[in-house]
Design an enzyme around this catalytic site. Structure first.
Site, PDB file in Angstrom:
ATOM      1  N   ASP A 173       0.826  -1.212   0.000  1.00 31.93           N
ATOM      2  CA  ASP A 173       0.000   0.000   0.000  1.00 31.93           C
ATOM      3  C   ASP A 173       0.860   1.262   0.000  1.00 31.93           C
ATOM      4  OD1 ASP A 173      -2.422  -1.243  -0.087  1.00 31.93           O
ATOM      5  OD2 ASP A 173      -2.948  -0.948   2.019  1.00 31.93           O
ATOM      6  N   ASP A 226      -6.811  -7.423  13.965  1.00 31.16           N
ATOM      7  CA  ASP A 226      -6.361  -8.749  14.362  1.00 31.16           C
ATOM      8  C   ASP A 226      -7.127  -9.262  15.584  1.00 31.16           C
ATOM      9  OD1 ASP A 226      -5.282  -6.790  15.979  1.00 31.16           O
ATOM     10  OD2 ASP A 226      -3.197  -7.273  15.513  1.00 31.16           O
TER      11      ASP A 226
END
Length: 533
Positions: free
Chosen positions: A136, A289
């Site tokens: 990214d 996460d």
């Protein structure tokens, strides 16, 4: 009736212009101390002591369980079905499952080669391994370097793909989610995730995959982090002490007792079916996460932590990078707690005690109470009680229990036991940032979804220092060096320490002056690695 003057309601000492400001403030303090300050401070002390007892009970429980685990629990290889991966000469590599490796990165100029090289060197049949570099980056030079590195490994026969997106929507969660949608990963059963600075050992998959292959209810195998730069500066040693407790105790206890712990975002391998069943990656918080781990656990999936399976990584060595990381790690869990607490309560697939563990122990005590009690009690309430003699903080709350909690926290890093006292002082400083971030997450304030990628230096700092040699120049952004809030606490604690030295009865001034020094060191920016510009 005689006209009543407004001045008649004020003490005479306020009316004269000759009375100095110090006397006026002193009289005002005496006027409000007994009816207002004393009750409020007594209430604050009670609340802080209650939170401290909660944290103490949690740490004591964890300490007892980890001792029992080490003495009596079987190793994960014995608790679960596990067989080593074997080569089959007739079937060839078809006995190995197809595994996806995802490496998310963002402008990782200093470390991009580390994780790509480590992933490409994993001991696994090349035709059963798919490596996906999710870049990214916004820096075109970095993007070109990463793409060239991927092509270099592809030329050696590795199945590695360089993947980019139009936007950074969803940050890391968005990149991971987008990567799983690609057609070339549809046949993969498992996905291992490594951040750009992580370097798994070649046998990582051979040691972790068998848990997933032979136990259909296991969704995640998490490895322990090891830090290649823990000796770089005092700040990285402090981080190592905190994180080693997290892995050595919290992760181990969660795995052994409830088969649940928070996924650390990297250095682990997931069953893709479990990710999909849990609803996939979500970007509603900055801890995607942990979000996935909680949702998967609520659907009955189990997690395994392997303390002897270690993955090398890098700690943030500049205070700015560390502060941003701690904001994300403190704000995200609080924000996730706000969004998921009722979902956990209403869940019918897990038992009552696991709900209690997740809500009370995992979220409330560790992610919220631990930060707040450290900051409010030791940096605000206890110093204020010095100036109010009517308040008596019991010794067990001010000294004995904190010492026991600190001792229990130190078991993860025996080599740093001599740094324990400074670790306490540094953690008290950082508790301010963590508490602020926790409130931002709980109330979903302005910075609740702020995502700043933790800066990794790799060998870059060593190279800069070696090149600059005597020409090293300290050209710094003053905003990165001077921290006004920390300097404000420096002045406050110094004043409280002086007051206690002159008028106090408990000798708290020793702690106050040491904490003052620590706040001033951080306030003037003399903490962590200083990177030349």
């Amino acid at each position: 009736m005689a006209e009543v003057s407004a001045n008649s309601f004020m003490p005479e000492t306020f009316q004269g212009t000759t009375v100095d400001l110090t006397s006026q403030l002193g009289l005002l303090w005496e006027l409000i101390r007994v009816p207002l300050i004393v009750p409020l401070l007594k209430f604050a002390v009670v609340v802080c002591l209650a939170m401290e007892l909660m944290l103490f009970a949690e740490r004591l429980y964890m300490g007892i369980v980890i001792v029992l685990v080490k003495l009596f629990w079987q190793k994960p290889e014995k608790r679960y079905n596990w067989e080593p991966m074997k080569e089959d000469l007739e079937a060839g590599s078809s006995t190995f499952p197809l595994v996806l490796i995802q490496i998310p990165m963002f402008n990782e100029k200093e470390v991009y080669k580390i994780s790509i090289g480590a992933a490409c060197n994993l001991s696994w049949p090349a035709d059963r391994l798919v490596i996906q570099v999710l870049d990214d980056s916004t820096d075109p030079i970095v993007k070109e370097l990463v793409e060239k590195e991927c092509k270099r490994w592809a030329a050696k026969g590795l199945n590695i793909t360089y993947q980019i997106r139009e936007t950074r929507g969803g940050y890391k969660a968005g990149a991971l989610k987008e990567g799983l949608k690609r057609d070339y990963v549809k046949d993969c059963e498992y996905v291992a995730i490594f951040d750009a600075d992580f370097r798994p050992e070649p046998d990582f998959l051979r040691r972790s995959i068998p848990f997933l292959m032979h136990n259909s209810k296991i969704a995640l195998v998490q490895a322990r982090w090891r830090f290649v730069n823990s000796d770089e500066c005092l700040m990285t040693r402090m981080q190592e002490m905190s994180l080693d407790y997290h892995f050595t105790v919290e992760q181990e206890v969660g795995s052994a007792t409830h088969a649940f712990f928070g996924f650390n975002g990297t250095g682990g391998i997931w069953r893709i079916a479990a990710i999909n069943e849990a609803g996939g990656w979500k970007d509603r918080t900055t801890v995607e996460d942990m979000d996935l781990a909680v949702r998967a656990s609520l659907r009955g999936w189990k997690f395994v932590y392997l303390g002897d399976l270690q993955v090398k990584s890098e700690l943030p060595s500049t205070f700015k990078a560390f502060r941003y990381q701690q904001h994300r790690w403190s704000c995200g869990p609080a924000n996730l707690f706000r969004k998921m607490v009722m979902e956990i309560v209403r869940n019918k697939k897990v038992n009552f005690w696991k709900k209690v563990y997740v809500i009370y122990s995992f979220f409330f005590v560790r992610k919220i109470i631990a930060h707040m009690v450290t900051f409010f009690f030791f940096c605000v309430v206890l110093p204020l009680t010095i100036m109010v003699p009517e308040i008596d903080v019991p010794k067990w709350g001010a000294i004995y229990i904190p010492c026991i909690i600190t001792t229990l926290n130190s078991v993860g890093t025996p080599r740093s036991i001599h740094l324990l006292f400074y670790w306490i002082l540094f953690e008290n400083v950082m508790s301010f940032h963590r508490t602020k971030a926790t409130f931002i997450g709980l109330f979903e304030a302005k910075r609740a979804n702020e995502w700043v990628v933790t800066e990794k230096l790799g060998d870059g700092l060593k190279n800069k220092n070696s090149k600059s040699n005597k020409k090293f120049q300290f050209n710094f952004n003053i905003g990165d060096r001077i921290h006004v809030t920390e300097l404000g606490f420096t002045a406050f604690l110094f004043f409280c320490g002086c007051y206690d030295y002159l008028y106090g009865k408990n000798n708290y001034f020793v702690y106050m002056f040491l904490q003052t020094i620590t706040f001033s060191i951080v306030g003037f920016g003399y903490i962590g690695t200083i990177v030349p510009t």
